[in-house]
Design a protein around this motif. Structure first.
Motif, mmCIF file in Angstrom:
data_model
loop_
_atom_site.group_PDB
_atom_site.id
_atom_site.type_symbol
_atom_site.label_atom_id
_atom_site.label_comp_id
_atom_site.label_asym_id
_atom_site.label_seq_id
_atom_site.Cartn_x
_atom_site.Cartn_y
_atom_site.Cartn_z
ATOM 1 N N GLU A 90 0.693 -1.137 0.139
ATOM 2 C CA GLU A 90 0.023 0.053 -0.119
ATOM 3 C C GLU A 90 0.865 1.363 0.274
ATOM 4 O O GLU A 90 2.052 1.155 0.162
ATOM 5 N N LYS A 109 -9.532 3.416 3.616
ATOM 6 C CA LYS A 109 -9.705 2.865 2.268
ATOM 7 C C LYS A 109 -8.279 2.339 2.058
ATOM 8 O O LYS A 109 -8.636 1.009 1.205
ATOM 9 N N ASN A 110 -7.081 2.572 2.323
ATOM 10 C CA ASN A 110 -5.941 1.647 2.260
ATOM 11 C C ASN A 110 -6.026 0.449 2.875
ATOM 12 O O ASN A 110 -5.643 -0.526 2.368
ATOM 13 N N GLU A 112 -8.787 -1.255 3.568
ATOM 14 C CA GLU A 112 -10.042 -2.110 2.933
ATOM 15 C C GLU A 112 -9.185 -2.631 1.679
ATOM 16 O O GLU A 112 -9.347 -4.025 1.368
ATOM 17 N N ARG A 113 -8.268 -1.760 1.143
ATOM 18 C CA ARG A 113 -7.892 -2.419 -0.265
ATOM 19 C C ARG A 113 -6.750 -3.236 -0.228
ATOM 20 O O ARG A 113 -6.536 -4.386 -0.918
ATOM 21 N N ARG A 116 -8.322 -6.562 0.469
ATOM 22 C CA ARG A 116 -8.989 -7.104 -1.068
ATOM 23 C C ARG A 116 -7.752 -7.604 -1.686
ATOM 24 O O ARG A 116 -7.849 -8.535 -2.381
ATOM 25 N N SER A 117 -6.400 -6.924 -1.719
ATOM 26 C CA SER A 117 -5.398 -7.421 -2.370
ATOM 27 C C SER A 117 -4.930 -8.994 -1.734
ATOM 28 O O SER A 117 -4.480 -9.685 -2.363
ATOM 29 N N SER A 213 -6.646 -5.411 -10.338
ATOM 30 C CA SER A 213 -7.422 -4.507 -9.244
ATOM 31 C C SER A 213 -6.677 -4.580 -7.694
ATOM 32 O O SER A 213 -6.857 -3.889 -6.592
ATOM 33 N N LYS A 215 -3.350 -4.455 -5.592
ATOM 34 C CA LYS A 215 -1.933 -3.617 -5.330
ATOM 35 C C LYS A 215 -0.718 -4.483 -5.066
ATOM 36 O O LYS A 215 -0.280 -4.620 -3.939
ATOM 37 N N LEU A 276 -6.765 -0.361 -10.830
ATOM 38 C CA LEU A 276 -6.671 -0.451 -9.404
ATOM 39 C C LEU A 276 -7.617 0.844 -9.142
ATOM 40 O O LEU A 276 -7.734 1.724 -9.561
ATOM 41 N N GLU A 277 -8.495 0.303 -7.742
ATOM 42 C CA GLU A 277 -9.313 1.185 -7.185
ATOM 43 C C GLU A 277 -8.777 2.295 -6.343
ATOM 44 O O GLU A 277 -8.589 2.036 -5.243
ATOM 45 N N VAL A 279 -7.461 5.223 -4.062
ATOM 46 C CA VAL A 279 -8.248 6.100 -3.010
ATOM 47 C C VAL A 279 -8.241 7.620 -3.559
ATOM 48 O O VAL A 279 -9.365 8.443 -3.386
#
Length: 377
Positions: A90, A109-110, A112-113, A116-117, A213, A215, A276-277, A279
Motif C-alpha cells: 500500500e 480505504k487503504n 480495505e484495499r 482485498r489485495s 485490481s 496492489k 486499481l481502485e 483512493v
C-alpha cells in the motif's frame, strides 16, 4: 475535525488489537543529517530510522507486532515471495499541518484495499485497526522525519510478503507484514507541470481475472518495460489499454486517468477488475460531485480521446494517485499517434481539484467528509 474519519469503515477478524513492542534503533541519524535530507528529500530515496514488523503463521495468526530498527530483512533463498511473487503493498502519506500535528488521508480505504489485495493473492487479511495502528506506531517513533515544507510529506509503505521456505506451489503458511517510511518531496522532478505520456499497444498491464485490481508488485513489474520505452520517447508515464480489446483506456503505470468534458463533466474509466481502485481516484470523484459536476465512470476509447481533443469537447486530461496526487497531461504519444499539445498549460479544473484535495490533506480547509485521521495523538 475528528481524530478518526467517521464515514470510513473496514471489517476486522481480530477481537482485540495487536499490542506493539518497541526496540529503538541504536544507530539513529544525527539531527543535522536528518535535516539535510528533509531539505531535499526527493521521492523514495531516503528512509527513516525504524520499521514495523508483524508476523503471521497459519497456526498462530497475526502476532509479535513490533517497531524495530530499519534494516535488511533476512530471507531464506527458498522464501515463497522470491519464487512466486506472493506479495502486496500500500502507499499513503503523513502530512504535517500548520499547528505541527500529523494526519493521514483516508487510511481505512487503504486498509480495505489491502484486505482485498490479500484475498486475491491468497495472503492473510490484516485487521483495519491493526493496519492503522501500525501507521501510528511509525509516526510516533519517527515523527521527526516528517518534513514541513510545501508539497512534502512522509510517504508510508505498508507491505506483506510470503516468507515461508517452501518450493511447492501453494499459499504460504508464514507471512510477514512491514511498514517503512520515506520523506517525500514532489513525485515528478519538474513539480506540478503538464506531462507527456506514452501509449503502449504491445503490452498490457493486466487482464480479465488477473490481479489488476490488487496492489501487488507483479502489476508494476509488468509496466516497467513499456515505462522504459516511455522514458526513451521523452514521456513521464506509460498508458495501457485494456487487455481484452486493446481499444479502451485502462490506466497509467501507477495512476488513474480522468478526462474533463467542457466545464461540468468528468469522465474516468470504469472499474473493470483490471484497474486499481485508487483512493485518490475516489476522492477526486467526490470532490467533483461536490462542485456540481457530472461524473461518469465508463469505457473510454482511444478514438474518443483523440476526437474529443480535436473538437474541443475534451478540455483537460489528468492523472492521479497517492504519490503524484494530481498531474496534468498535455500530450499522449505513441507509434504513429499524437493527441494533444505538448506545450498546453495545466487545466483550470485539474488544478482546482488538486488544490482542494491537497488543502484538505494539509488541513488548510475543513475536512467535511471526515477523511483525515490523526496519527500523533
Amino acid at each position: 475535525m475528528t481524530d478518526t474519519a467517521p464515514t470510513e469503515t473496514a471489517s476486522t477478524e481480530t477481537a482485540y488489537p495487536l499490542q506493539f513492542s518497541l526496540v529503538p534503533s541504536t544507530d539513529q541519524r544525527a539531527e543535522a543529517d536528518r535535516e539535510s535530507i528533509l531539505a531535499d528529500p526527493g521521492f523514495g530515496k531516503h528512509f527513516t530510522d525504524h520499521m514495523v514488523s508483524i508476523d503471521w503463521t497459519i497456526d498462530e495468526g497475526w502476532h509479535d507486532a513490533r517497531v524495530t530498527a530499519y534494516g535488511p530483512l533476512q530471507l531464506d533463498p527458498a522464501s515463497s515471495v522470491l519464487h512466486y511473487g506472493q506479495e502486496i503493498f500500500e502507499g499513503l502519506k503523513a502530512y504535517r499541518h500548520a499547528d505541527g500535528s500529523v494526519w493521514t488521508f483516508r487510511p481505512h480505504k487503504n486498509a480495505e484495499r489491502m484486505q482485498r489485495s490479500a484475498r486475491r493473492l491468497a495472503l492473510p487479511e490484516l485487521a483495519a485497526e491493526d493496519f492503522i495502528e501500525s501507521i501510528k506506531q511509525m509516526v510516533r517513533v519517527d515523527g521527526a522525519w516528517i518534513p514541513s515544507a510545501p508539497e512534502t510529506s512522509l510517504y508510508l509503505r505498508p507491505f506483506m510478503i510470503a516468507n515461508e521456505s517452501f518450493l511447492g506451489v501453494r499459499a504460504a503458511h508464514r507471512v510477514g507484514y512491514y511498514v517503512i517510511a520515506s520523506p517525500a518531496g514532489a513525485y515528478f522532478a519538474n513539480g506540478v507541470a503538464p506531462v507527456k505520456i506514452w501509449l503502449t499497444t504491445e503490452y498490457s498491464r493486466a487482464g480479465r481475472g488477473g490481479t489488476g485490481s490488487a496492489k501487488c508488485g507483479g502489476n508494476y513489474a509488468a509496466s516497467l518495460l513499456p515505462q522504459m520505452e516511455a522514458y526513451e520517447n521523452g514521456c513521464a508515464q506509460v498508458l495501457f489499454l485494456d487487455g481484452e480489446t486493446g481499444s479502451h483506456i485502462d490506466e497509467l503505470g501507477g495512476m488513474n486517468v480522468f478526462f474533463v468534458h467542457g466545464t461540468d463533466t468528468l469522465v474516468t474509466p470504469r472499474l473493470t477488475g483490471a484497474i486499481l481502485e485508487g483512493v485518490t481516484r475516489d476522492s477526486i470523484i467526490q470532490l467533483a460531485r461536490d462542485r456540481g459536476m457530472t461524473v461518469e465512470e465508463r469505457d473510454v476509447t482511444l478514438d474518443e480521446w483523440r476526437l474529443g481533443i480535436e473538437s474541443g469537447e475534451i478540455t483537460e486530461v489528468f492523472a492521479c494517485g497517492t504519490a503524484a496526487v494530481v498531474t496534468p497531461i498535455s500530450q499522449l504519444k505513441g507509434h504513429g499517434i499524437s493527441i494533444g499539445d505538448p506545450d498546453a498549460p495545466a487545466g483550470e479544473i485539474t488544478m482546482a481539484l488538486r488544490q482542494e484535495l491537497t488543502d484538505i490533506q494539509y488541513g488548510r480547509v475543513p475536512d467535511r467528509h471526515g477523511w483525515l485521521t490523526r496519527l500523533d495523538a
